[in-house]
Design an enzyme around this catalytic site. Structure first.
Site, mmCIF file in Angstrom:
data_model
loop_
_atom_site.group_PDB
_atom_site.id
_atom_site.type_symbol
_atom_site.label_atom_id
_atom_site.label_comp_id
_atom_site.label_asym_id
_atom_site.label_seq_id
_atom_site.Cartn_x
_atom_site.Cartn_y
_atom_site.Cartn_z
ATOM 1 N N GLU A 164 -3.481 7.494 -4.742
ATOM 2 C CA GLU A 164 -3.729 6.969 -6.099
ATOM 3 C C GLU A 164 -5.213 7.122 -6.453
ATOM 4 O O GLU A 164 -6.073 7.023 -5.564
ATOM 5 C CB GLU A 164 -3.271 5.521 -6.206
ATOM 6 N N HIS B 202 -1.193 0.005 -9.813
ATOM 7 C CA HIS B 202 -1.851 -0.900 -8.855
ATOM 8 C C HIS B 202 -2.376 -2.138 -9.586
ATOM 9 O O HIS B 202 -3.573 -2.435 -9.580
ATOM 10 C CB HIS B 202 -2.990 -0.170 -8.139
ATOM 11 N N ARG C 99 0.853 -1.183 0.000
ATOM 12 C CA ARG C 99 0.000 0.000 0.000
ATOM 13 C C ARG C 99 0.894 1.239 0.000
ATOM 14 O O ARG C 99 1.948 1.250 0.634
ATOM 15 C CB ARG C 99 -0.915 0.016 1.234
HETATM 16 C C1 8YV Z 1 -7.024 -5.708 -5.752
HETATM 17 C C2 8YV Z 1 -5.371 -5.029 -3.976
HETATM 18 O O1 8YV Z 1 -6.441 -6.975 -5.958
HETATM 19 O O2 8YV Z 1 -5.990 -7.235 -3.493
HETATM 20 C C3 8YV Z 1 -5.700 -6.114 -3.045
HETATM 21 O O3 8YV Z 1 -5.635 -5.821 -1.816
HETATM 22 O O4 8YV Z 1 -4.527 -4.246 -3.677
HETATM 23 C C4 8YV Z 1 -5.947 -4.816 -5.309
HETATM 24 O O5 8YV Z 1 -4.926 -4.967 -6.268
HETATM 25 C C5 8YV Z 1 -7.581 -5.137 -7.029
HETATM 26 O O6 8YV Z 1 -8.024 -3.848 -6.786
HETATM 27 C C6 8YV Z 1 -8.735 -5.992 -7.552
HETATM 28 O O7 8YV Z 1 -9.906 -5.642 -6.878
#
Ligand code: 8YV
Length: 319
Positions: free
Chosen positions: A268, A286, A239
């Site tokens: 973001e 991301h 994150r």
């Molecule tokens: C989600 C993410 O995978 O899984 C997570 O915690 O950080 C994201 O990459 C993506 O937004 C799919 O919903």
């Protein structure tokens, strides 16, 4: 009678086909539903199930506005910093996430960023796109090997462990810091460091895999960066809140940090514009879990959770 659900994001084809066959779904517009549209869809439909992700932040104020008809909300994510758990519990519905199914994709992507950063791939690509004009000398434009170097992992959960396995296959030494030391079988040969202060000076590569919490906010800051060996490379697929942008950008500009591979950012998608001006940073929007296979598995797990709860069974992966 098919259970009613609201789907906030377009999912992969296989997931959308299952939604069409197994559910009475309110589907999103091409760009996805914004939070107000999610609320309206839930209110108008009375749907007891919701498939969402981090694009819909369940903070206390938003949760208070959710209709009482909502029984289960499945987040298509492993992280759940977009969910205020206390307010969910007060409201009385179930929230689930998608752990494990994305471990390999995210670990692959973290190692991709590590290798690409070490070997300056993005700079080489840019050199061609901007007009390759001459061969480089034997000691020009060099990157660095990863074999024999030390990868330091902060947060040794399933993704951190999957990354450790990949690094060892590339003959890297792996050390890690975690809230607690893992059992040897889970360490995959990595060495535990009881503190960040012990870990950081040993890191040729530092990869962040801790959750976004008040305790991990700005985990990488001027003070912790100062403890890194000069020329370390920073990777972040966890994150953005784990990094203080001012401190990392200053370190990237000075060369204290040789390079970075970043998939997540504070604020973001409106990230600090200074990152885009730095050639020693690889930037991704991301996307660490963004493969056909993984996003399908995540979506299917969301639907499994929703179907279980709406048929009176326990969820598979409740947060
Ligand atoms: C989600 C993410 O995978 O899984 C997570 O915690 O950080 C994201 O990459 C993506 O937004 C799919 O919903």
């Amino acid at each position: 009678m098919k259970p009613k659900i609201v789907v906030t994001r377009q999912m992969t084809q296989a997931v959308m086909e299952r939604i069409a066959s197994d559910f009475d779904a309110i589907l999103p517009p091409p760009g996805g539903m914004n939070p107000d549209q999610v609320l309206l869809a839930l209110e108008e439909s009375g749907a007891p199930g919701l498939l969402f992700n981090g694009g819909t932040r369940f903070d206390a104020t938003y949760v208070a506005r959710l209709p009482e008809t909502l029984k289960v909300a499945a987040s298509c994510s492993v992280g759940f910093d977009h969910v205020d758990l206390a307010s969910i519990r007060d409201k009385g519905f179930i929230v689930t996430n998608t752990p494990e199914v994305l471990d390999n994709s995210v670990a692959d992507f973290a190692f991709l960023l590590l290798l690409a950063s070490a070997r300056r791939l993005h700079e080489y690509d840019l050199t061609i796109r901007e007009g390759w004009s001459r061969y480089f000398g034997v000691s020009e434009f060099l990157g660095n090997d990863v074999a024999g170097k030390t990868l330091a992992i902060v947060g040794m959960g399933r993704i951190g462990q999957a990354l450790a396995r990949r690094a060892q296959a590339f003959d890297m030494k792996v050390i890690y810091h975690n809230r607690r030391k893992l059992l040897a079988a889970a360490e995959h040969g990595a060495t535990y460091c009881a503190s960040l202060q012990e870990l950081l000076p040993q890191a040729d590569f530092l990869s962040l895999h801790a959750p976004a919490t008040p305790e991990t906010t700005n985990l990488l800051n001027a003070e912790t960066i100062a403890r890194l060996a000069k020329g370390a490379i920073v990777i972040n697929t966890a994150r953005g809140s784990l990094i203080n942008d001012d401190a990392l950008i200053a370190a990237l500009q000075s060369g204290k940090v040789r390079g970075a591979g970043l998939d997540v950012f504070n604020g973001e998608p409106k990230i600090d514009p200074r990152y885009a001006s730095l050639k020693n940073v690889i930037l991704a929007p991301h996307m660490a879990s963004a493969t056909e296979e993984t996003r399908t598995a995540m979506g299917m797990l969301c639907l499994d959770n929703i179907a279980a709860v709406l048929s009176g069974k326990a969820p598979l992966t409740q947060i």
